[in-house]
Design a protein around this motif. Structure first.
Motif, PDB file in Angstrom:
ATOM      1  N   PRO A  40      27.359 108.518  15.179  1.00  0.00           N
ATOM      2  CA  PRO A  40      26.459 109.020  14.141  1.00  0.00           C
ATOM      3  C   PRO A  40      24.997 108.733  14.470  1.00  0.00           C
ATOM      4  CG  PRO A  40      28.314 107.851  13.163  1.00  0.00           C
ATOM      5  CD  PRO A  40      28.395 107.610  14.639  1.00  0.00           C
ATOM      6  N   GLU A  41      24.115 109.562  13.931  1.00  0.00           N
ATOM      7  CA  GLU A  41      22.678 109.411  14.177  1.00  0.00           C
ATOM      8  C   GLU A  41      22.196 108.018  13.785  1.00  0.00           C
ATOM      9  OE1 GLU A  41      18.667 111.825  12.908  1.00  0.00           O
ATOM     10  OE2 GLU A  41      19.954 111.047  11.322  1.00  0.00           O
ATOM     11  N   LYS A  42      22.754 107.481  12.700  1.00  0.00           N
ATOM     12  CA  LYS A  42      22.286 106.188  12.213  1.00  0.00           C
ATOM     13  C   LYS A  42      22.446 105.099  13.269  1.00  0.00           C
ATOM     14  CE  LYS A  42      22.653 102.913   8.423  1.00  0.00           C
ATOM     15  NZ  LYS A  42      23.162 102.646   7.067  1.00  0.00           N
ATOM     16  N   ILE A  43      23.561 105.112  13.992  1.00  0.00           N
ATOM     17  CA  ILE A  43      23.802 104.081  15.008  1.00  0.00           C
ATOM     18  C   ILE A  43      22.789 104.215  16.134  1.00  0.00           C
ATOM     19  CG2 ILE A  43      25.440 103.252  16.739  1.00  0.00           C
ATOM     20  CD1 ILE A  43      27.695 104.109  14.882  1.00  0.00           C
ATOM     21  N   GLU A  44      22.611 105.439  16.602  1.00  0.00           N
ATOM     22  CA  GLU A  44      21.693 105.671  17.727  1.00  0.00           C
ATOM     23  C   GLU A  44      20.267 105.288  17.356  1.00  0.00           C
ATOM     24  OE1 GLU A  44      19.984 109.459  20.261  1.00  0.00           O
ATOM     25  OE2 GLU A  44      21.973 109.601  19.344  1.00  0.00           O
ATOM     26  N   VAL A  45      19.797 105.744  16.198  1.00  0.00           N
ATOM     27  CA  VAL A  45      18.421 105.483  15.777  1.00  0.00           C
ATOM     28  C   VAL A  45      18.223 103.991  15.484  1.00  0.00           C
ATOM     29  CG1 VAL A  45      16.691 105.949  14.000  1.00  0.00           C
ATOM     30  CG2 VAL A  45      18.098 107.808  14.890  1.00  0.00           C
ATOM     31  N   THR A  46      19.228 103.363  14.877  1.00  0.00           N
ATOM     32  CA  THR A  46      19.121 101.938  14.566  1.00  0.00           C
ATOM     33  C   THR A  46      19.004 101.105  15.833  1.00  0.00           C
ATOM     34  OG1 THR A  46      20.386 102.194  12.514  1.00  0.00           O
ATOM     35  CG2 THR A  46      20.232  99.978  13.424  1.00  0.00           C
ATOM     36  N   LEU A  47      19.814 101.411  16.842  1.00  0.00           N
ATOM     37  CA  LEU A  47      19.749 100.658  18.099  1.00  0.00           C
ATOM     38  C   LEU A  47      18.400 100.845  18.787  1.00  0.00           C
ATOM     39  CD1 LEU A  47      23.322 101.249  19.576  1.00  0.00           C
ATOM     40  CD2 LEU A  47      22.358  99.082  18.798  1.00  0.00           C
ATOM     41  N   VAL A  48      17.891 102.077  18.801  1.00  0.00           N
ATOM     42  CA  VAL A  48      16.590 102.341  19.426  1.00  0.00           C
ATOM     43  C   VAL A  48      15.473 101.647  18.651  1.00  0.00           C
ATOM     44  CG1 VAL A  48      14.887 104.122  19.982  1.00  0.00           C
ATOM     45  CG2 VAL A  48      17.310 104.520  20.443  1.00  0.00           C
ATOM     46  N   GLY A  49      15.486 101.787  17.326  1.00  0.00           N
ATOM     47  CA  GLY A  49      14.443 101.173  16.506  1.00  0.00           C
ATOM     48  C   GLY A  49      14.476  99.662  16.575  1.00  0.00           C
ATOM     49  N   GLU A  50      15.690  99.100  16.539  1.00  0.00           N
ATOM     50  CA  GLU A  50      15.818  97.644  16.645  1.00  0.00           C
ATOM     51  C   GLU A  50      15.233  97.161  17.960  1.00  0.00           C
ATOM     52  OE1 GLU A  50      19.261  94.196  17.103  1.00  0.00           O
ATOM     53  OE2 GLU A  50      19.770  96.318  17.261  1.00  0.00           O
ATOM     54  N   SER A  51      15.573  97.836  19.052  1.00  0.00           N
ATOM     55  CA  SER A  51      15.082  97.432  20.363  1.00  0.00           C
ATOM     56  C   SER A  51      13.565  97.520  20.441  1.00  0.00           C
ATOM     57  CB  SER A  51      15.706  98.316  21.450  1.00  0.00           C
ATOM     58  OG  SER A  51      15.118  98.053  22.697  1.00  0.00           O
ATOM     59  N   LEU A  52      13.002  98.584  19.890  1.00  0.00           N
ATOM     60  CA  LEU A  52      11.566  98.788  19.942  1.00  0.00           C
ATOM     61  C   LEU A  52      10.818  97.623  19.298  1.00  0.00           C
ATOM     62  CD1 LEU A  52       9.056 100.574  20.436  1.00  0.00           C
ATOM     63  CD2 LEU A  52       9.503 101.617  18.208  1.00  0.00           C
ATOM     64  N   PHE A  53      11.228  97.262  18.082  1.00  0.00           N
ATOM     65  CA  PHE A  53      10.487  96.226  17.356  1.00  0.00           C
ATOM     66  C   PHE A  53      10.884  94.820  17.773  1.00  0.00           C
ATOM     67  CE2 PHE A  53       9.896  99.849  14.430  1.00  0.00           C
ATOM     68  CZ  PHE A  53       8.516  99.833  14.371  1.00  0.00           C
ATOM     69  N   ASN A  54      12.175  94.611  18.116  1.00  0.00           N
ATOM     70  CA  ASN A  54      12.501  93.242  18.511  1.00  0.00           C
ATOM     71  C   ASN A  54      11.948  92.897  19.895  1.00  0.00           C
ATOM     72  OD1 ASN A  54      14.394  94.164  20.428  1.00  0.00           O
ATOM     73  ND2 ASN A  54      16.161  93.723  19.132  1.00  0.00           N
ATOM     74  N   ASP A  55      11.629  93.925  20.707  1.00  0.00           N
ATOM     75  CA  ASP A  55      10.908  93.658  21.943  1.00  0.00           C
ATOM     76  C   ASP A  55       9.562  93.014  21.634  1.00  0.00           C
ATOM     77  OD1 ASP A  55      12.933  94.689  23.429  1.00  0.00           O
ATOM     78  OD2 ASP A  55      11.890  96.508  24.070  1.00  0.00           O
ATOM     79  N   GLY A  56       8.816  93.633  20.711  1.00  0.00           N
ATOM     80  CA  GLY A  56       7.506  93.100  20.349  1.00  0.00           C
ATOM     81  C   GLY A  56       7.593  91.727  19.726  1.00  0.00           C
ATOM     82  N   VAL A  57       8.530  91.552  18.781  1.00  0.00           N
ATOM     83  CA  VAL A  57       8.684  90.259  18.107  1.00  0.00           C
ATOM     84  C   VAL A  57       9.114  89.185  19.106  1.00  0.00           C
ATOM     85  CG1 VAL A  57       9.962  88.989  16.342  1.00  0.00           C
ATOM     86  CG2 VAL A  57       9.207  91.328  15.888  1.00  0.00           C
ATOM     87  N   GLY A  58      10.098  89.528  19.952  1.00  0.00           N
ATOM     88  CA  GLY A  58      10.583  88.560  20.932  1.00  0.00           C
ATOM     89  C   GLY A  58       9.506  88.136  21.905  1.00  0.00           C
TER      90      GLY A  58
END
Length: 412
Positions: free
Chosen positions: A159-177
């Motif tokens: 589902p779109e939600k899984i794909e978008v969630t994984l991409v969005g999570e990676s984008l922001f947790n890269d910055g936070v990390g």
């Protein structure tokens, strides 16, 4: 041998491996390249004991060129900008709450959980890694990288939600990390042995707040410049210059260049894009940064292969790496399921979705780049080997099986 010749060798190897993968192995690009780079490392380690001359030269190269500074000063800014520029903010906005929980709370929880577990396991093995280094390891290994599995998940028709969630999570947790990582390494550079929360808090606010504000300023200026010209050659060069200059200036101002690049990339890729770039320019800019990201990932995997060859392996390091894989899997399970099962239902995902998100939490190039940027020490060698083992498991095992597993989960 001049370092320029080694760059030629790295680029040539990357091209050769890419061809071998595309022609014969046919794995997704990132997975195939990492696999072949790993084989190169293993082969080099096997023959190292029989023929030492090239390895002495490689050791001199690693020391003389200071690869750690090259990685932190060059690779990170490009990789983070490229990743954020290709992210669709409008799709991501629908799932922003879930993404925020995973990217912000998830990274903080994972950093602490992994650090504590890593501290006790390393001491149990007799390695006695200081807690500040354990926190640094928790920060660099917590950000996820879905690049290797996105094409596989699309084929599995998740589902779109899984794909978008994984991409969005990676984008922001890269910055936070990266912000947590830099704040911790600055504490280490100042001579801190124990964790000082007030000092860390001030550094975090300075890095994060300054990076976000600076990223917004850079993004708006770049948007204006792109809007006032219509030559794709000029616009590609403008994006390249802003990433290089912006990341350099951020370092001089002691603010997060990582977050600045994420914010600037989001603005270039989403903020009134139709005003800033024609269709032709947009295509050229997107392809340029996509290709640059692929090349940098290829070089990063080969550089880590070079560094591994000159390290002195210890069986305890390998055991620690294997045990750390278990720590990361447990941490990922809790990161997703604790907010999902609270009475407030902070994370609104069903069980099948949560299972795929857990499996999709791969570690990749960012973790390798961060660990390579650490100053030389015996503890850096430990963290480097452990990080490589975790990334290898993540990409080669999780990355190659997640498509089949996701299909089975969705059929239930």
């Amino acid at each position: 041998m001049p370092s320029y010749y080694y760059i030629i060798i790295l680029i040539s190897l990357a091209a050769f491996f890419a061809y071998i993968n595309e022609r014969f192995i046919k794995l997704p690009f990132v997975i195939g390249l990492f696999f072949l780079s790993s084989l190169l490392s293993l082969f080099s380690l096997v023959i190292k004991s029989y023929y030492s001359v090239p390895f002495d030269q490689i050791r001199e190269l690693v020391i003389s060129t200071d690869l750690s500074k090259s990685v932190i000063n060059i690779f990170l800014g490009f990789l983070l900008f490229a990743g954020s520029m290709h992210t669709n903010w409008f799709s991501m906005r629908k799932y922003l709450k879930d993404i925020s929980v995973l990217a912000l709370g998830g990274v903080v929880f994972s950093t602490i959980f992994v650090a504590v577990a890593f501290f006790y396991v390393s001491h149990w093995l007799g390695l006695e890694v200081p807690f500040i280094y354990c926190l640094i390891f928790g920060a660099l290994i917590s950000p996820t990288d879905p690049i290797a599995v996105l094409s596989i998940l699309k084929e599995a028709k998740v589902p779109e939600k899984i794909e978008v969630t994984l991409v969005g999570e990676s984008l922001f947790n890269d910055g936070v990390g990266v912000v947590i990582f830099i704040a911790l390494t600055q504490m280490l550079a100042s001579g801190a042995v124990d964790f000082d929360f007030p000092h860390f808090g001030l550094l975090f606010i300075q890095e994060a707040g300054g990076g976000i504000i600076f990223g917004l300023i850079l993004g708006y200026i770049l948007h204006y410049l792109l809007k006032t010209t219509d030559y794709y050659e000029t616009e590609v060069l403008l994006t390249l210059a802003f990433v290089m200059l912006g990341y350099f200036v951020s370092a001089q101002m002691h603010i997060s260049g990582a977050l600045a690049m994420v914010i600037m990339g989001l603005m270039v890729g989403n903020f009134r894009k139709e005003e800033a770039m024609s269709n032709e320019t947009e295509e050229y800019v997107a392809k340029f940064w996509e290709l640059l990201e692929i090349i940098l990932n290829a070089l990063l995997f080969l550089m880590i292969a070079l560094v591994l060859v000159v390290l002195d392996f210890n069986l305890k390091y390998i055991i620690l790496g294997v045990l750390t894989i278990l720590i990361l899997l447990v941490s990922r399970f809790f990161t997703v399921n604790i907010p999902r099962k609270t009475s407030l239902t902070i994370l609104k995902v069903d069980k099948p979705t949560s299972q795929i998100i857990i499996l999709g939490g791969l570690r990749g190039g960012l973790s390798l780049a961060l660990v390579m940027s650490l100053p030389a020490s015996e503890f850096k060698d430990i963290l480097l080997i452990v990080t490589y083992i975790c990334v290898a498991f993540s990409i080669l095992i999780q990355g190659t099986t997640i498509g089949t597993v996701a299909k089975k989960i969705l059929k239930k």
